[in-house]
Design a protein around this motif. Structure first.
Motif, PDB file in Angstrom:
ATOM      1  N   MET A  64       0.848  -1.166   0.000  1.00 28.48           N
ATOM      2  CA  MET A  64       0.000   0.000   0.000  1.00 28.48           C
ATOM      3  C   MET A  64       0.899   1.237   0.000  1.00 28.48           C
ATOM      4  SD  MET A  64      -2.593   1.477   2.963  1.00 28.48           S
ATOM      5  CE  MET A  64      -2.769  -0.092   3.677  1.00 28.48           C
ATOM      6  N   CYS A  65       0.533   2.251  -0.727  1.00 28.56           N
ATOM      7  CA  CYS A  65       1.273   3.505  -0.739  1.00 28.56           C
ATOM      8  C   CYS A  65       0.446   4.573  -0.053  1.00 28.56           C
ATOM      9  CB  CYS A  65       1.583   3.935  -2.166  1.00 28.56           C
ATOM     10  SG  CYS A  65       2.821   2.923  -2.945  1.00 28.56           S
ATOM     11  N   LEU A  66       0.968   5.081   1.041  1.00 33.70           N
ATOM     12  CA  LEU A  66       0.284   6.113   1.804  1.00 33.70           C
ATOM     13  C   LEU A  66       0.817   7.488   1.456  1.00 33.70           C
ATOM     14  CD1 LEU A  66       0.542   4.513   5.351  1.00 33.70           C
ATOM     15  CD2 LEU A  66      -1.464   4.542   3.866  1.00 33.70           C
ATOM     16  N   ALA A  67       0.018   8.496   1.695  1.00 31.87           N
ATOM     17  CA  ALA A  67       0.501   9.868   1.715  1.00 31.87           C
ATOM     18  C   ALA A  67       0.839  10.134   3.179  1.00 31.87           C
ATOM     19  CB  ALA A  67      -0.571  10.820   1.213  1.00 31.87           C
ATOM     20  N   VAL A  68       2.114  10.388   3.459  1.00 30.53           N
ATOM     21  CA  VAL A  68       2.610  10.454   4.828  1.00 30.53           C
ATOM     22  C   VAL A  68       3.157  11.847   5.111  1.00 30.53           C
ATOM     23  CG1 VAL A  68       4.251   9.451   6.465  1.00 30.53           C
ATOM     24  CG2 VAL A  68       3.218   8.009   4.708  1.00 30.53           C
ATOM     25  N   PRO A  69       2.840  12.420   6.278  1.00 32.05           N
ATOM     26  CA  PRO A  69       3.408  13.721   6.620  1.00 32.05           C
ATOM     27  C   PRO A  69       4.859  13.581   7.045  1.00 32.05           C
ATOM     28  CG  PRO A  69       1.957  12.973   8.376  1.00 32.05           C
ATOM     29  CD  PRO A  69       1.874  11.961   7.269  1.00 32.05           C
ATOM     30  N   GLY A  70       5.663  14.552   6.641  1.00 37.51           N
ATOM     31  CA  GLY A  70       7.064  14.556   7.023  1.00 37.51           C
ATOM     32  C   GLY A  70       7.567  15.972   7.215  1.00 37.51           C
ATOM     33  N   ARG A  71       8.647  16.094   7.992  1.00 29.54           N
ATOM     34  CA  ARG A  71       9.260  17.397   8.294  1.00 29.54           C
ATOM     35  C   ARG A  71      10.512  17.574   7.440  1.00 29.54           C
ATOM     36  NH1 ARG A  71      13.189  19.268  11.956  1.00 29.54           N
ATOM     37  NH2 ARG A  71      12.815  21.424  12.575  1.00 29.54           N
ATOM     38  N   VAL A  72      10.599  18.717   6.790  1.00 26.94           N
ATOM     39  CA  VAL A  72      11.741  19.026   5.924  1.00 26.94           C
ATOM     40  C   VAL A  72      12.961  19.331   6.788  1.00 26.94           C
ATOM     41  CG1 VAL A  72      12.650  20.577   4.160  1.00 26.94           C
ATOM     42  CG2 VAL A  72      10.236  19.895   4.101  1.00 26.94           C
ATOM     43  N   LEU A  73      14.032  18.566   6.557  1.00 27.87           N
ATOM     44  CA  LEU A  73      15.278  18.759   7.300  1.00 27.87           C
ATOM     45  C   LEU A  73      16.287  19.599   6.533  1.00 27.87           C
ATOM     46  CD1 LEU A  73      15.836  15.099   8.565  1.00 27.87           C
ATOM     47  CD2 LEU A  73      14.756  17.000   9.787  1.00 27.87           C
ATOM     48  N   ASP A  74      16.281  19.449   5.207  1.00 24.71           N
ATOM     49  CA  ASP A  74      17.288  20.102   4.376  1.00 24.71           C
ATOM     50  C   ASP A  74      16.730  20.236   2.963  1.00 24.71           C
ATOM     51  OD1 ASP A  74      19.937  21.078   3.771  1.00 24.71           O
ATOM     52  OD2 ASP A  74      20.307  19.172   2.761  1.00 24.71           O
ATOM     53  N   ILE A  75      17.110  21.298   2.273  1.00 27.13           N
ATOM     54  CA  ILE A  75      16.672  21.510   0.892  1.00 27.13           C
ATOM     55  C   ILE A  75      17.891  21.827   0.037  1.00 27.13           C
ATOM     56  CG2 ILE A  75      15.316  22.973  -0.658  1.00 27.13           C
ATOM     57  CD1 ILE A  75      13.419  23.505   1.707  1.00 27.13           C
ATOM     58  N   GLU A  76      17.899  21.252  -1.170  1.00 24.28           N
ATOM     59  CA  GLU A  76      18.979  21.561  -2.116  1.00 24.28           C
ATOM     60  C   GLU A  76      18.472  21.429  -3.545  1.00 24.28           C
ATOM     61  OE1 GLU A  76      21.706  17.819  -2.931  1.00 24.28           O
ATOM     62  OE2 GLU A  76      21.577  18.227  -0.780  1.00 24.28           O
ATOM     63  N   ASP A  77      19.199  22.054  -4.442  1.00 27.40           N
ATOM     64  CA  ASP A  77      18.880  21.960  -5.862  1.00 27.40           C
ATOM     65  C   ASP A  77      19.756  20.863  -6.463  1.00 27.40           C
ATOM     66  OD1 ASP A  77      17.606  23.254  -8.308  1.00 27.40           O
ATOM     67  OD2 ASP A  77      19.730  23.178  -8.844  1.00 27.40           O
ATOM     68  N   ARG A  78      19.122  19.891  -7.117  1.00 27.97           N
ATOM     69  CA  ARG A  78      19.864  18.803  -7.762  1.00 27.97           C
ATOM     70  C   ARG A  78      19.526  18.794  -9.243  1.00 27.97           C
ATOM     71  NH1 ARG A  78      18.481  14.101  -3.836  1.00 27.97           N
ATOM     72  NH2 ARG A  78      19.236  15.040  -1.919  1.00 27.97           N
ATOM     73  N   ASP A  79      20.473  19.231 -10.038  1.00 25.98           N
ATOM     74  CA  ASP A  79      20.291  19.250 -11.490  1.00 25.98           C
ATOM     75  C   ASP A  79      19.012  19.980 -11.892  1.00 25.98           C
ATOM     76  OD1 ASP A  79      22.653  17.748 -11.899  1.00 25.98           O
ATOM     77  OD2 ASP A  79      21.535  15.904 -11.484  1.00 25.98           O
ATOM     78  N   GLY A  80      18.734  21.109 -11.227  1.00 26.39           N
ATOM     79  CA  GLY A  80      17.575  21.916 -11.561  1.00 26.39           C
ATOM     80  C   GLY A  80      16.284  21.488 -10.896  1.00 26.39           C
ATOM     81  N   THR A  81      16.335  20.464 -10.022  1.00 26.82           N
ATOM     82  CA  THR A  81      15.145  19.993  -9.321  1.00 26.82           C
ATOM     83  C   THR A  81      15.309  20.268  -7.833  1.00 26.82           C
ATOM     84  OG1 THR A  81      14.811  18.243 -10.949  1.00 26.82           O
ATOM     85  CG2 THR A  81      13.683  17.993  -8.842  1.00 26.82           C
ATOM     86  N   ARG A  82      14.314  20.889  -7.236  1.00 28.86           N
ATOM     87  CA  ARG A  82      14.342  21.198  -5.807  1.00 28.86           C
ATOM     88  C   ARG A  82      14.015  19.923  -5.028  1.00 28.86           C
ATOM     89  NH1 ARG A  82      10.967  24.415  -2.083  1.00 28.86           N
ATOM     90  NH2 ARG A  82      12.423  25.617  -0.838  1.00 28.86           N
ATOM     91  N   MET A  83      14.984  19.457  -4.221  1.00 30.54           N
ATOM     92  CA  MET A  83      14.855  18.221  -3.456  1.00 30.54           C
ATOM     93  C   MET A  83      15.051  18.508  -1.971  1.00 30.54           C
ATOM     94  SD  MET A  83      14.271  15.835  -5.705  1.00 30.54           S
ATOM     95  CE  MET A  83      14.599  14.311  -4.804  1.00 30.54           C
ATOM     96  N   ALA A  84      14.441  17.652  -1.139  1.00 34.98           N
ATOM     97  CA  ALA A  84      14.559  17.819   0.309  1.00 34.98           C
ATOM     98  C   ALA A  84      14.843  16.484   0.975  1.00 34.98           C
ATOM     99  CB  ALA A  84      13.271  18.401   0.880  1.00 34.98           C
ATOM    100  N   THR A  85      15.510  16.563   2.103  1.00 37.46           N
ATOM    101  CA  THR A  85      15.633  15.434   3.005  1.00 37.46           C
ATOM    102  C   THR A  85      14.498  15.604   4.006  1.00 37.46           C
ATOM    103  OG1 THR A  85      18.028  15.475   2.743  1.00 37.46           O
ATOM    104  CG2 THR A  85      17.163  14.250   4.624  1.00 37.46           C
TER     105      THR A  85
END
Length: 101
Positions: free
Chosen positions: A1-22
């Motif tokens: 099953m795939c849930l939509a899960v809440p999470g807290r952003v720890l870090d944000i960076e740009d990877r090859d033009g895509t905004r990604m977060a830990t």
């Protein structure tokens, strides 16, 4: 099953033009795409589904949802090691292949 899960952003960076977060999902940390929420900031919460942050969420709602998911065992189901879960269902030790029942 795939849930939509809440999470807290720890870090944000740009990877090859895509905004990604830990993102921390109650102790499980995963990489998440922030392209649908370009203004999400470190410390904020979002609902994440299949690796994409889809909606901002307040901290209290996120904590309540994570607690409920944990009580129901849904976080382990969503993020747990597939080998360990299959072994548990079969009643064997995932390392030794020993039957535990």
């Amino acid at each position: 099953m795939c849930l939509a899960v809440p999470g807290r952003v720890l870090d944000i960076e740009d990877r090859d033009g895509t905004r990604m977060a830990t993102v921390d999902f109650g102790g499980v940390v995963k990489e998440v795409c922030l392209e649908y929420l370009p203004d999400l900031q470190v410390g904020e919460y979002a609902i994440v589904h299949v690796g994409f942050a889809l909606q901002r969420l307040d901290e209290e709602s996120a904590r309540q949802t994570l607690e409920l998911f944990a009580e129901l065992g849904m976080l382990q189901e969503e993020f747990g090691d597939a080998c360990e879960m299959a072994a548990a269902e079969a009643g064997t030790d995932p390392v030794e292949g020993v039957h535990n029942r």
